[in-house]
Design a protein around this motif. Structure first.
Motif, PDB file in Angstrom:
ATOM      1  N   ASN A 176       0.826  -1.196   0.000  1.00  8.74           N
ATOM      2  CA  ASN A 176       0.000   0.000   0.000  1.00  8.74           C
ATOM      3  C   ASN A 176       0.861   1.248   0.000  1.00  8.74           C
ATOM      4  N   TRP A 177       0.227   2.367  -0.267  1.00  3.37           N
ATOM      5  CA  TRP A 177       0.895   3.667  -0.200  1.00  3.37           C
ATOM      6  C   TRP A 177      -0.140   4.707   0.213  1.00  3.37           C
ATOM      7  N   HIS A 178       0.322   5.851   0.660  1.00  3.09           N
ATOM      8  CA  HIS A 178      -0.576   6.927   1.069  1.00  3.09           C
ATOM      9  C   HIS A 178       0.161   8.246   0.999  1.00  3.09           C
ATOM     10  N   GLU A 179      -0.591   9.319   1.138  1.00  2.00           N
ATOM     11  CA  GLU A 179      -0.015  10.659   1.049  1.00  2.00           C
ATOM     12  C   GLU A 179       0.681  11.086   2.338  1.00  2.00           C
ATOM     13  N   ASN A 180       0.392  10.415   3.434  1.00  2.00           N
ATOM     14  CA  ASN A 180       0.966  10.779   4.727  1.00  2.00           C
ATOM     15  C   ASN A 180       2.318  10.110   4.938  1.00  2.00           C
ATOM     16  N   ILE A 181       3.129  10.704   5.797  1.00  2.68           N
ATOM     17  CA  ILE A 181       4.336  10.049   6.290  1.00  2.68           C
ATOM     18  C   ILE A 181       3.885   9.041   7.339  1.00  2.68           C
ATOM     19  N   GLU A 182       4.502   7.865   7.366  1.00  2.52           N
ATOM     20  CA  GLU A 182       4.149   6.856   8.364  1.00  2.52           C
ATOM     21  C   GLU A 182       5.360   6.602   9.251  1.00  2.52           C
ATOM     22  N   LEU A 183       5.158   6.694  10.561  1.00  2.74           N
ATOM     23  CA  LEU A 183       6.210   6.422  11.536  1.00  2.74           C
ATOM     24  C   LEU A 183       5.951   5.050  12.149  1.00  2.74           C
ATOM     25  N   ILE A 184       6.972   4.209  12.169  1.00  2.00           N
ATOM     26  CA  ILE A 184       6.865   2.847  12.679  1.00  2.00           C
ATOM     27  C   ILE A 184       7.815   2.672  13.844  1.00  2.00           C
ATOM     28  N   TYR A 185       7.314   2.119  14.934  1.00  2.00           N
ATOM     29  CA  TYR A 185       8.150   1.758  16.081  1.00  2.00           C
ATOM     30  C   TYR A 185       7.864   0.302  16.417  1.00  2.00           C
ATOM     31  N   CYS A 186       8.900  -0.521  16.444  1.00  6.61           N
ATOM     32  CA  CYS A 186       8.753  -1.939  16.759  1.00  6.61           C
ATOM     33  C   CYS A 186       8.872  -2.126  18.272  1.00  6.61           C
ATOM     34  N   VAL A 187       7.779  -2.510  18.908  1.00  4.71           N
ATOM     35  CA  VAL A 187       7.736  -2.681  20.360  1.00  4.71           C
ATOM     36  C   VAL A 187       8.426  -3.974  20.777  1.00  4.71           C
ATOM     37  N   ASP A 188       8.221  -5.039  20.010  1.00  7.53           N
ATOM     38  CA  ASP A 188       8.784  -6.337  20.368  1.00  7.53           C
ATOM     39  C   ASP A 188       8.834  -7.224  19.130  1.00  7.53           C
ATOM     40  N   GLY A 189       9.670  -8.225  19.163  1.00  7.76           N
ATOM     41  CA  GLY A 189       9.770  -9.177  18.063  1.00  7.76           C
ATOM     42  C   GLY A 189      10.659  -8.664  16.947  1.00  7.76           C
ATOM     43  N   LYS A 190      10.536  -9.334  15.789  1.00  8.63           N
ATOM     44  CA  LYS A 190      11.313  -8.910  14.629  1.00  8.63           C
ATOM     45  C   LYS A 190      10.619  -9.314  13.347  1.00  8.63           C
ATOM     46  N   GLY A 191      11.018  -8.668  12.279  1.00  4.09           N
ATOM     47  CA  GLY A 191      10.427  -8.931  10.982  1.00  4.09           C
ATOM     48  C   GLY A 191      11.052  -8.037   9.941  1.00  4.09           C
ATOM     49  N   TRP A 192      10.274  -7.733   8.892  1.00  4.85           N
ATOM     50  CA  TRP A 192      10.766  -6.909   7.806  1.00  4.85           C
ATOM     51  C   TRP A 192       9.742  -5.860   7.415  1.00  4.85           C
ATOM     52  N   ALA A 193      10.251  -4.706   7.092  1.00  8.69           N
ATOM     53  CA  ALA A 193       9.474  -3.681   6.401  1.00  8.69           C
ATOM     54  C   ALA A 193       9.992  -3.733   4.970  1.00  8.69           C
ATOM     55  N   VAL A 194       9.109  -3.891   4.017  1.00  8.99           N
ATOM     56  CA  VAL A 194       9.510  -3.897   2.609  1.00  8.99           C
ATOM     57  C   VAL A 194       9.016  -2.583   2.018  1.00  8.99           C
ATOM     58  N   ILE A 195       9.970  -1.708   1.689  1.00  9.85           N
ATOM     59  CA  ILE A 195       9.658  -0.366   1.217  1.00  9.85           C
ATOM     60  C   ILE A 195      10.236  -0.199  -0.180  1.00  9.85           C
ATOM     61  N   ASN A 196       9.358   0.058  -1.142  1.00  7.58           N
ATOM     62  CA  ASN A 196       9.781   0.189  -2.543  1.00  7.58           C
ATOM     63  C   ASN A 196      10.633  -1.011  -2.979  1.00  7.58           C
ATOM     64  N   SER A 197      10.189  -2.206  -2.602  1.00  8.77           N
ATOM     65  CA  SER A 197      10.831  -3.496  -2.924  1.00  8.77           C
ATOM     66  C   SER A 197      12.140  -3.739  -2.193  1.00  8.77           C
ATOM     67  N   ASN A 198      12.514  -2.881  -1.259  1.00  9.81           N
ATOM     68  CA  ASN A 198      13.744  -3.062  -0.482  1.00  9.81           C
ATOM     69  C   ASN A 198      13.409  -3.551   0.915  1.00  9.81           C
ATOM     70  N   PRO A 199      13.806  -4.801   1.264  1.00  9.18           N
ATOM     71  CA  PRO A 199      13.521  -5.308   2.614  1.00  9.18           C
ATOM     72  C   PRO A 199      14.457  -4.674   3.647  1.00  9.18           C
ATOM     73  N   ILE A 200      13.868  -4.252   4.759  1.00 11.01           N
ATOM     74  CA  ILE A 200      14.636  -3.680   5.869  1.00 11.01           C
ATOM     75  C   ILE A 200      14.280  -4.482   7.105  1.00 11.01           C
ATOM     76  N   GLU A 201      15.277  -5.096   7.719  1.00 11.33           N
ATOM     77  CA  GLU A 201      15.012  -5.881   8.920  1.00 11.33           C
ATOM     78  C   GLU A 201      14.700  -4.943  10.078  1.00 11.33           C
ATOM     79  N   ILE A 202      13.650  -5.256  10.818  1.00  9.78           N
ATOM     80  CA  ILE A 202      13.289  -4.470  11.995  1.00  9.78           C
ATOM     81  C   ILE A 202      13.195  -5.404  13.194  1.00  9.78           C
ATOM     82  N   ASN A 203      13.501  -4.876  14.351  1.00 10.80           N
ATOM     83  CA  ASN A 203      13.373  -5.640  15.589  1.00 10.80           C
ATOM     84  C   ASN A 203      13.067  -4.684  16.730  1.00 10.80           C
ATOM     85  N   ARG A 204      12.964  -5.234  17.917  1.00  8.34           N
ATOM     86  CA  ARG A 204      12.604  -4.436  19.096  1.00  8.34           C
ATOM     87  C   ARG A 204      13.411  -3.141  19.161  1.00  8.34           C
ATOM     88  N   GLY A 205      12.701  -2.020  19.249  1.00  2.00           N
ATOM     89  CA  GLY A 205      13.340  -0.715  19.349  1.00  2.00           C
ATOM     90  C   GLY A 205      13.585  -0.019  18.015  1.00  2.00           C
TER      91      GLY A 205
END
Length: 84
Positions: free
Chosen positions: A35-64
């Motif tokens: 998805n996409w939108h006109e707003n800026i989106e702020l993401i904070y990972c509270v716990d666990g880990k995974g990936w944010a895939v932004i413009n086809s680029n995977p970024i690993e995210i984890n707690r903090g």
């Protein structure tokens, strides 16, 4: 690939960014689609880990982790259970 536009509006409309709380677990994505939108989106990972895939680029995210997703960026999120 299907990409959906998300419209985020509030009565006050004072914030140029999106704030919401989502929980991701197991082998699921937050939206189930890119998805996409006109707003800026702020993401904070509270716990666990995974990936944010932004413009086809995977970024690993984890707690903090903190991410800022720019307006117009195509993105989705996956839990670490899905693998990359």
């Amino acid at each position: 690939m299907i990409v959906n536009f998300e419209l985020h509006e509030s009565e006050m409309n004072l914030q140029p960014f999106i704030f919401h709380i989502d929980e991701l677990s197991g082998s699921e994505t937050i939206t189930g689609y890119s998805n996409w939108h006109e707003n800026i989106e702020l993401i904070y990972c509270v716990d666990g880990k995974g990936w944010a895939v932004i413009n086809s680029n995977p970024i690993e995210i984890n707690r903090g982790s903190v991410l800022a997703i720019n307006s117009g960026d195509i993105h989705y999120f996956m839990s670490s259970m899905e693998g990359m």
